[in-house]
Enzyme design. Structure first.
Site, PDB file in Angstrom:
ATOM      1  N   LYS A 149      25.596   8.571   4.829  1.00 14.47           N
ATOM      2  CA  LYS A 149      24.513   8.900   5.761  1.00 14.47           C
ATOM      3  C   LYS A 149      25.060   9.854   6.788  1.00 14.47           C
ATOM      4  O   LYS A 149      26.254   9.834   7.090  1.00 14.47           O
ATOM      5  CB  LYS A 149      24.022   7.632   6.478  1.00 14.47           C
ATOM      6  CG  LYS A 149      22.649   7.786   7.064  1.00 14.47           C
ATOM      7  CD  LYS A 149      21.615   7.670   5.977  1.00 14.47           C
ATOM      8  CE  LYS A 149      20.234   7.455   6.445  1.00 14.47           C
ATOM      9  NZ  LYS A 149      19.410   6.889   5.365  1.00 14.47           N
TER      10      LYS A 149
HETATM   11  N1  GLU Z   1      16.938   9.131   3.520  1.00 12.95           N
HETATM   12  C1  GLU Z   1      16.469   8.467   2.343  1.00 12.95           C
HETATM   13  C2  GLU Z   1      16.985   7.035   2.315  1.00 12.95           C
HETATM   14  O1  GLU Z   1      17.280   6.464   3.327  1.00 12.95           O
HETATM   15  C3  GLU Z   1      16.767   9.245   1.066  1.00 12.95           C
HETATM   16  C4  GLU Z   1      18.218   9.494   0.786  1.00 12.95           C
HETATM   17  C5  GLU Z   1      18.480  10.405  -0.391  1.00 12.95           C
HETATM   18  O2  GLU Z   1      17.541  10.797  -1.058  1.00 12.95           O
HETATM   19  O3  GLU Z   1      19.644  10.714  -0.611  1.00 12.95           O
HETATM   20  O4  GLU Z   1      17.023   6.404   1.294  1.00 12.95           O
END
Ligand code: GLU
Length: 413
Positions: free
Chosen positions: A102
């Protein structure tokens, strides 16, 4: 309690369920790499703003690190750490060939002009690009970031490394984006609920839904809910909420937020009643979908939640204490690492298509997304029944088993 400590509590109980060996604990609980950078931005007024940016790579045993980038003033290392580990468990539970990561910058994008936002994104990308790569770490949108931000990220990376669409997902359809990806998280939320109800011999027909948060996830969950025969009786955004017991006009609500307004400022034109933002969580409904910030359902308001089901569109919306209180009261929770996994599943489709220079149409995308979400629900609820534990604990346990096996076979543990 800090966000990373909350996730650790879920980790600890699931570790007990699968009898995880001590030697795995530290490797699976802590991050592999944490990149923390300064992000200076030259402002339009001649001044300089300096933000903090993070990219936390939690675990890569099952594939390239994967996870979104959020822009929010509350972003800090603990939050990003927690969210990165949730991505590891999410990708493993949905059996996607990715690890978990993240990123975030502690900025309120509403304070910046379009040019400043682009400068921030390009600077942040340049600062973390040495840990990114289509087979190393693949970012995506998250809170307050969108296809335009992903386009700048891809362009900044490609300027250095050559044309690399697979470096990021959630891109515009115009170049490398997958039709269906933008809608995928919200759609996935409803596909999960559909399957969970089906397992009880029920359908979505007439089911009354309340949605907290009316951004990308909330709006697409609402549209899909209506498509599937449910009734959306309340929604809220950052400016407040609206309710209408015989069903809101969801398209009209979406048009209001698309125009940059709050639904709370459009009570009359929506022919709805006003609702204080926080009250959507405790409204009388069948299904509550938190689809905004984390930690909104807490020990303080958990007793007042009247929904029979909670489907977690947001990441980490329920604190561990609230989770136990709700479970004791018989509220059924479809946990975040399953419920909002449609986004990263859609990202997986986009990434594989980029690598192959290939594209599915939206119908194919949605069909495959629905199938994967249904499998995720069955895997989780079957495991919950087998182990006699609640779905969140089962979801973590299944995911941890898979990551532990990969980590062991690759020789990390
Ligand atoms: N931000 C989204 C999540 O929390 C998508 C992450 C992604 O597609 O890599 O799952």
């Amino acid at each position: 309690m800090r966000a990373d400590e909350m996730v650790n509590r879920y980790f600890a109980e699931a570790a007990e369920t699968i009898d995880l060996g001590d030697e795995f604990h530290e490797v699976l609980q802590t991050s592999y790499r944490e990149t923390d950078v300064q992000v200076p931005v030259h402002l339009d007024n001649g001044g300089l703003a300096v933000y903090r940016g993070y990219r936390v790579q939690h675990n890569g045993a099952r594939g390239p690190y994967k996870g979104g980038i959020r822009y929010h003033p509350a972003v800090d290392i603990n939050e990003v750490r927690a969210l990165a580990s949730l991505m590891t468990w999410k990708t493993a539970l949905l059996d996607l060939p990715f690890g978990g990561a993240k990123g975030g910058v502690n900025v309120d994008p509403g304070d910046l002009s379009e040019r400043e936002l682009e400068a921030l994104t390009r600077r942040f990308t340049a600062s973390i690009s040495h840990v990114l790569g289509p087979y190393r770490d693949v970012p995506a949108p998250d809170m307050n970031t969108n296809p335009q931000v992903m386009a700048w990220l891809m362009d900044a990376y490609s300027a250095k490394e050559g044309y690399t669409p697979a470096i990021v997902t959630g891109k515009p359809i115009a170049f490398g984006g997958a039709p269906g990806r933008r809608e995928a998280t919200g759609r996935g939320v409803m596909y999960c609920l559909e399957r969970a109800l089906e397992r009880q011999g029920r359908t979505l027909d007439g089911v009354r839904i309340a949605i907290q948060g009316f951004g990308n996830v909330g709006t697409w969950a609402a549209r899909t809910a209506v498509e599937m025969g449910a009734t959306v009786i309340a929604v809220s955004d950052i400016g407040g909420g609206v309710r209408r017991d015989d069903g809101l006009d969801v398209d009209a609500c979406c048009a209001v937020v698309a125009a940059g307004r709050s639904v709370a400022d459009a009570v009359d034109e929506l022919d709805a009643d006003p609702l204080a933002g926080g009250d959507v969580l405790t409204i009388d409904c069948d299904v509550l979908i938190p689809a905004a910030l984390g930690e909104v359902i807490t020990a303080e308001n958990a007793e007042d939640v009247r929904a029979e089901w909670i489907v977690e569109g947001a990441n980490n919306p329920t604190t561990p204490d609230a989770d136990m209180l709700l479970h004791a009261r018989g509220v059924q929770i479809i946990p975040d690492i399953l419920a909002n996994g449609g986004g990263v599943t859609g990202s997986y489709f986009e990434w594989t298509q980029n690598i192959q220079q290939f594209r599915w149409d939206e119908e194919e995308f949605n069909k495959r997304l629905r199938k994967r979400m249904r499998t995720g629900v069955d895997t989780t609820l079957d495991a919950a029944e087998r182990w006699g534990v609640r779905p969140r604990r089962a979801a973590f346990a299944v995911a941890m088993e898979r990551v532990a096996e990969a980590a062991h076979m690759r020789g990390y543990v």
